[in-house]
Design a protein around this motif. Structure first.
Motif, PDB file in Angstrom:
ATOM      1  N   ALA A 148       0.836  -1.110   0.015  1.00 41.88           N
ATOM      2  CA  ALA A 148       0.050   0.168   0.101  1.00 41.88           C
ATOM      3  C   ALA A 148       0.905   1.321  -0.035  1.00 41.88           C
ATOM      4  CB  ALA A 148      -0.950  -0.104   1.293  1.00 41.88           C
ATOM      5  N   GLU A 149       0.507   2.258  -0.874  1.00 51.16           N
ATOM      6  CA  GLU A 149       1.217   3.567  -0.694  1.00 51.16           C
ATOM      7  C   GLU A 149       0.096   4.320   0.115  1.00 51.16           C
ATOM      8  OE1 GLU A 149       1.631   7.374  -3.451  1.00 51.16           O
ATOM      9  OE2 GLU A 149       1.817   5.444  -4.514  1.00 51.16           O
ATOM     10  N   LEU A 150       0.697   4.986   1.213  1.00 53.78           N
ATOM     11  CA  LEU A 150      -0.045   5.520   2.336  1.00 53.78           C
ATOM     12  C   LEU A 150       0.295   6.970   2.424  1.00 53.78           C
ATOM     13  CD1 LEU A 150       0.573   2.841   4.873  1.00 53.78           C
ATOM     14  CD2 LEU A 150      -1.397   2.982   3.480  1.00 53.78           C
ATOM     15  N   GLU A 151      -0.847   8.104   2.522  1.00 57.73           N
ATOM     16  CA  GLU A 151      -0.569   9.334   3.090  1.00 57.73           C
ATOM     17  C   GLU A 151      -0.822   9.412   4.623  1.00 57.73           C
ATOM     18  OE1 GLU A 151      -2.205  13.847   2.108  1.00 57.73           O
ATOM     19  OE2 GLU A 151      -2.999  12.056   0.971  1.00 57.73           O
ATOM     20  N   VAL A 152       0.498   9.574   5.265  1.00 56.73           N
ATOM     21  CA  VAL A 152       0.310   9.826   6.804  1.00 56.73           C
ATOM     22  C   VAL A 152      -0.670  11.043   7.231  1.00 56.73           C
ATOM     23  CG1 VAL A 152       1.687  10.205   8.871  1.00 56.73           C
ATOM     24  CG2 VAL A 152       2.483   8.837   6.767  1.00 56.73           C
ATOM     25  N   ASP A 178      -4.100   7.336   5.320  1.00 59.83           N
ATOM     26  CA  ASP A 178      -5.226   6.968   4.114  1.00 59.83           C
ATOM     27  C   ASP A 178      -4.317   6.295   2.873  1.00 59.83           C
ATOM     28  OD1 ASP A 178      -7.283   8.419   5.354  1.00 59.83           O
ATOM     29  OD2 ASP A 178      -6.955  10.314   4.102  1.00 59.83           O
ATOM     30  N   ALA A 179      -4.945   5.278   2.679  1.00 52.21           N
ATOM     31  CA  ALA A 179      -4.263   4.356   1.539  1.00 52.21           C
ATOM     32  C   ALA A 179      -4.854   5.010   0.494  1.00 52.21           C
ATOM     33  CB  ALA A 179      -4.926   2.771   1.803  1.00 52.21           C
ATOM     34  N   VAL A 180      -3.779   5.407  -0.522  1.00 47.82           N
ATOM     35  CA  VAL A 180      -4.278   6.000  -1.716  1.00 47.82           C
ATOM     36  C   VAL A 180      -4.012   4.953  -3.110  1.00 47.82           C
ATOM     37  CG1 VAL A 180      -3.771   8.270  -0.862  1.00 47.82           C
ATOM     38  CG2 VAL A 180      -1.846   7.033  -1.783  1.00 47.82           C
ATOM     39  N   ARG A 181      -3.210   4.066  -2.644  1.00 50.55           N
ATOM     40  CA  ARG A 181      -2.945   3.105  -4.162  1.00 50.55           C
ATOM     41  C   ARG A 181      -2.734   1.630  -3.151  1.00 50.55           C
ATOM     42  NH1 ARG A 181      -1.753   3.760  -9.303  1.00 50.55           N
ATOM     43  NH2 ARG A 181      -1.396   6.021  -8.687  1.00 50.55           N
ATOM     44  N   VAL A 182      -3.292   0.747  -3.806  1.00 47.87           N
ATOM     45  CA  VAL A 182      -3.300  -0.693  -2.938  1.00 47.87           C
ATOM     46  C   VAL A 182      -2.952  -1.651  -3.918  1.00 47.87           C
ATOM     47  CG1 VAL A 182      -4.246  -2.248  -1.450  1.00 47.87           C
ATOM     48  CG2 VAL A 182      -4.677  -0.006  -1.013  1.00 47.87           C
TER      49      VAL A 182
END
Length: 998
Positions: A148-152, A178-182
């Motif tokens: 996952a690519e996350l935005e803290v 927030d998971a922005v790409r999974v």
């Protein structure tokens, strides 16, 4: 110009009019109902199906439109003039003298309530839909591994270490994102925006997650509290702890569903911190600025004493990363946690520099820096708004921060527009806007407490202050006392819902802490602003702010150390409503008492006694501790903590349980001030983690430990804690004998082979029990009684103990090994043949302790069995001829709620029923002893006619037992007084010599 103004403004000397809003008339409540409607609708809609919420919103909007139309028609009819002559009647208009139940204004208010409720429900439904959007929730249900690519979105924070069984769980790093790409297990990549909770755990040397050998670390206790250096607290690397909100990272995580369906996250992502985080996007410029300011404040406070170093960042910007668990518990016990949760008081202090004192904030143009700088009303409002926004960014958008900023912005807007209104509409408007912006605040206890406290300060505090001033109290003192009492009275029911407790020292502690809040906050904000450009100046300012911060920490620690600082109360909403009803009932009683000074003095003295809890008074009122007690098994949860009386205020302590507060409270209730020797049977966390509580405020001569230094991390914790308290550590030696007043004891185990690391002469064991089999085993004699304390010995060590000491005979009292687990040696149990067996176990523990098989075997031998999980603390009394035991109360199983300070869900212990202290006489075994069990014990008298076949008694038997118990209680009191007069000074002698050791 002034013709249309109110009289109070027209007659004022200032061209701006009178500034006191209380002269305007009654409080403006028009926005209160719409705000409450939106709040309630949002809280309900977050857990309701989306379709049902949509239908409800549509119905509410339709009803609002219809009501609004009816209100318009009635307003038009109300404006139709009466026919000339007064004899006619306009159709549809109200007849003179006939009141109308629903006026046009009332119908318009109903329409506004319906519209706000629909808006709140719609916003909540949209936010709740985020939890179901995308594939991540489905993968979490299957515990799939994802990339996952996350935005803290939140600052990382370390969780509190917890004791589970014999081990202390390592601290984990927790933050929201927030998971922005999974990327799923099937390789499919999906762009989403799904909220998640990220848990970062350390990589252990053996490949597992948690603590490796020797890595168990814990804050080091010092006279001012545990050291809170980040590197000493353990947890993942600083690269993880330094993540800023808005940073983008890529992780490989094991997904799992949230613990509760009502959580604000769609999944929990567990990450192993075997490497620094992979950053794929930097934080925003604004977050970098805020992060540098917070880091500068931490750096400026590095040279301060531990309490000031930990507390000052929390007071200024809400950074509690350095606050140790012990200090956090003290703040919770004294209801001072609002100082660490940045709120309106912090923003008020900051804005006061610009617009003047808080109670004169509506005179912004005439107080503070604004008039000196020549700022206009609009300029003052703009600069104040900018300060409020910076305040939110630096302090993070927590519920209390958002509420304070919204109220401040609305008030500044009123100032800039030249309007003078009460702050209550500003509070209602802030609640309405914030709930519509973030509906999850509707379910936040922090937001609820913030709003309730502010409402109490606006509505109750002025009236209570006026009442106190009418009784000749100085105005400023009356304002401070009224504010603290009003906030506590309103917020206490919510505290009971969360923590199932009520604090008695909250008001005095808040009053004393208030003296230092403003200096610490102002100097701390100055250090925050100066640190990026002049660090030495910031360090000087932080040093000055450290003094009031230490004052606040001292108030919290002192208040929490009082025996009656808090007491248990039913938890959940039932307990909260019960406390609210009790508060409402007590307010008129307090009003009447205030007219009788002598009754006020009596109530104040009673409150002081309830808080201070002198041991003689407590003993008379509650019967605990019982006079003449020989030994007490403390109720410390799933662990061991035993106290052996050695004179007035002196005791031998064996083990300290899993948490400091439990053993500290037990020793305080017993009146123990001096511990010549503290024995730690082995280094498992459920036996040693309470050590700081036993050392707190007491004179400890030495700490005696087992010879096997495992687990290494927990053994290191004991050494560091003892070194900080300047208490020497010695090791137990098999065969050593000591005396302490009426106590004598001998160390039976462990043998020297365990100390040297060689293989001990133990029978074959299917598993290596490690530290358990190295438990220090004591044979204690006091008042003619013999007590055997087995620690956590497993069956192989129990067999070896019996083989090593074939002379071991029957004992009067046995502390059952390993919390009464099923692994007991039948041969040792038969040899000991105890008259009374004591089991220390936690209520609802997941290990099944004590085992029914063990309890059954002990009772089959004729032993009386008492256990802390159902009976509470246990006190052993009497002599060999008259052995008895007293327990502090029954327990009821239940489920407790998780609170903000990290208390896990589980079985809740019922409150001690002090008024029902039971005296349990141990009946004599009916069977004859075997020749190897030693001489037969003297007869044991029972208080009463004896138990019935089913353990019940008749009414006459209970009455007779009660009368005899009362006489026995009085005799024991005289015996305790005479014994304390004859036993004052004691010495502990070393095994090989008679010279005093302590």
């Amino acid at each position: 110009m002034t013709a249309g103004r109110a009289t109070v403004h027209a007659s004022a000397a200032s061209p701006y009019g009178a500034s006191d809003p209380h002269q305007e008339g009654p409080a403006d409540l028009r926005l209160v109902a719409p705000a409450l409607a939106a709040w309630a609708a949002a809280a309900i809609a977050l857990g309701a199906p989306g379709g049902g919420v949509a239908v409800a919103c549509a119905v509410a909007v339709v009803l609002a439109v219809l009501v609004w139309g009816v209100a318009g028609r009635r307003a038009e009819r109300a404006g139709v003039p009466e026919p000339e002559g007064g004899g006619g009647h306009v159709p549809g208009s109200r007849r003179p003298g006939v009141p109308r139940l629903w006026s046009a204004g009332a119908l318009a208010a109903v329409a506004a309530v319906l519209l706000c409720a629909a808006a709140g429900a719609a916003s909540a439904a949209l936010h709740a839909a985020d939890l179901r959007r995308g594939p991540l929730p489905a993968w979490a249900q299957r515990y799939a591994q994802v990339t996952a690519e996350l935005e803290v979105t939140g600052d990382p924070r370390l969780s509190r270490p917890k004791v589970r069984g014999s081990q202390r769980t390592p601290p984990a790093l927790v933050f929201t994102a927030d998971a922005v790409r999974v990327t799923g297990p099937d390789g499919a990549v999906t762009a989403v925006r799904t909220p998640a909770l990220v848990v970062v755990q350390q990589q252990r040397g053996d490949g597992g997650v948690g603590e490796g050998p020797g890595r168990s670390r814990k804050p080091v206790a010092t006279p001012q509290g545990p050291s809170t250096r980040d590197e000493e607290r353990g947890g993942p690397s600083p690269a993880w702890r330094g993540l800023l909100p808005s940073t983008h990272i890529r992780v490989v995580a094991r997904s799992s569903p949230p613990m509760s369906p009502g959580d604000q996250v769609a999944a929990v992502l567990r990450v192993t911190a075997d490497a620094p985080p992979l950053k794929v996007g930097p934080p925003s410029a604004l977050q970098r600025l805020a992060g540098s300011l917070r880091a500068g404040l931490r750096e400026a406070t590095d040279g301060l004493r531990p309490d000031a170093r930990a507390l000052l960042p929390g007071l200024v910007v809400g950074d509690t990363s350095r606050v140790p668990p012990e200090l956090d518990d003290a703040f919770r016990a004294t209801d001072l946690t609002h100082l660490l949760a940045v709120s309106g008081s912090n923003l008020t202090i900051v804005l006061a520099l610009l617009i003047g004192p808080p109670h004169l904030a509506v005179r912004a143009e005439r107080r503070g820096l604004a008039p000196r700088l020549g700022l206009s009303l609009r300029g003052t409002a703009l600069i104040g708004g900018a300060l409020a926004l910076v305040f939110v960014v630096v302090c993070r958008p927590d519920p209390s921060v958002l509420r304070a900023a919204a109220c401040g912005l609305i008030t500044l807007l009123a100032i800039g527009s030249g309007r003078r209104r009460s702050l209550l509409p500003a509070l209602a408007a802030a609640v309405l806007l914030l709930v519509l912006y973030d509906p999850w605040l509707a379910r936040s206890y922090g937001f609820l407490l913030s709003v309730l406290a502010t409402g109490a300060l606006l509505l109750l505090a002025p009236r209570w202050s006026a009442a106190l001033q009418r009784r000749r109290m100085p105005p400023r003192l009356a304002e401070v006392i009224a504010a603290a009492a009003a906030a506590q009275a309103i917020c206490a029911p919510v505290g009971a819902v969360i923590a199932a407790r009520v604090g008695l020292v909250a008001v005095p502690c808040n009053l004393l802490a208030e003296l230092a809040v403003a200096p610490a906050t102002v100097l701390g904000f100055a250090a925050l602003a100066v640190a990026p450009v002049a660090l030495p100046v910031a360090e000087a300012l932080a040093w000055c702010a450290g003094w009031p911060a230490e004052w606040i920490a001292g108030i919290a620690r002192t208040g929490a150390a009082l025996p009656g600082a808090e007491f248990g109360w039913p938890g959940g909403w039932t307990g909260g409503l019960l406390l609210a009803a009790a508060t409402v009932a007590l307010v008129p009683v307090g009003r009447r008492l205030s007219r009788r000074p002598w009754l006020c003095v009596v109530c104040a003295l009673a409150l002081v006694v309830a808080i201070w809890r002198p041991t003689p008074v407590t003993r008379v009122l509650t019967g605990w501790p019982p006079p003449g007690w020989r030994a007490v098994v403390c109720d410390v949860g799933q662990g061991d903590g035993l106290v052996l009386a050695a004179g007035d205020g002196t005791a031998l302590v064996v083990d300290t349980g899993p948490e400091p507060r439990a053993i500290d409270r037990c020793l305080t209730d017993l009146g123990i001030r001096r511990i010549p020797l503290l024995v730690l049977t082995h280094f498992h966390a459920d036996h040693v983690d309470g050590l700081p509580g036993a050392l707190r405020g007491r004179s400890v001569g030495a700490i005696e430990t087992t010879t096997l230094q495992e687990p290494p991390g927990q053994a290191e914790f004991v050494r560091e804690t003892a070194a900080a308290a300047r208490v020497p550590i010695i090791r137990a030696v098999s065969g050593e004998r000591r005396r302490l007043g009426p106590l004598t004891w001998e160390v039976l185990w462990p043998p020297g082979s365990i100390a040297s690391g060689a293989s001990a002469p133990l029978p074959p064991s299917p598993a290596d029990h490690g530290p358990n089999d190295a438990s220090v085993t004591l044979l204690v004699r006091t008042g003619g009684l013999s007590l055997l304390l087995l620690g956590d010995l497993e069956p192989p060590a129990q067999q070896a103990l019996l083989a090593t000491h074939p002379e071991l005979a029957a004992v009067d009292v046995l502390k059952v090994a390993h919390h009464g687990s099923a692994y007991q040696d039948p041969g040792l149990m038969r040899r000991l043949a105890p008259r009374l067996a004591l089991v220390s176990a936690g209520a609802g523990n997941p290990y099944g302790h004590p085992a029914p098989r063990t309890i059954g075997a002990l009772r089959a031998q004729g032993a009386g069995v008492l256990r802390t999980d159902t009976d509470g603390a246990i006190a052993v009394l009497g002599t060999r001829e008259r052995l008895s035991a007293t327990v502090s109360g029954r327990r009821a199983n239940g489920h407790s709620r998780a609170n903000g300070h990290g208390r896990a869900k589980g079985h809740r212990r019922a409150k001690r029923q002090r008024a029902r202290v039971r005296c349990v006489a141990v009946r004599r075994r009916s069977r004859a002893r075997s020749p190897s069990s030693g001489p037969r014990s003297p007869p044991v008298r029972t208080a009463g006619h004896g138990p019935s076949p089913h353990g019940r008694q008749t009414a006459s038997g209970r009455l007779w037992r009660s009368a005899q118990g009362t006489c026995l209680y009085i005799r024991m009191m005289f015996f305790a007084v005479s014994e304390s007069m004859n036993a004052r000074n004691f010495a502990v002698s070393e095994p090989s010599s008679g010279r005093p050791y302590v």
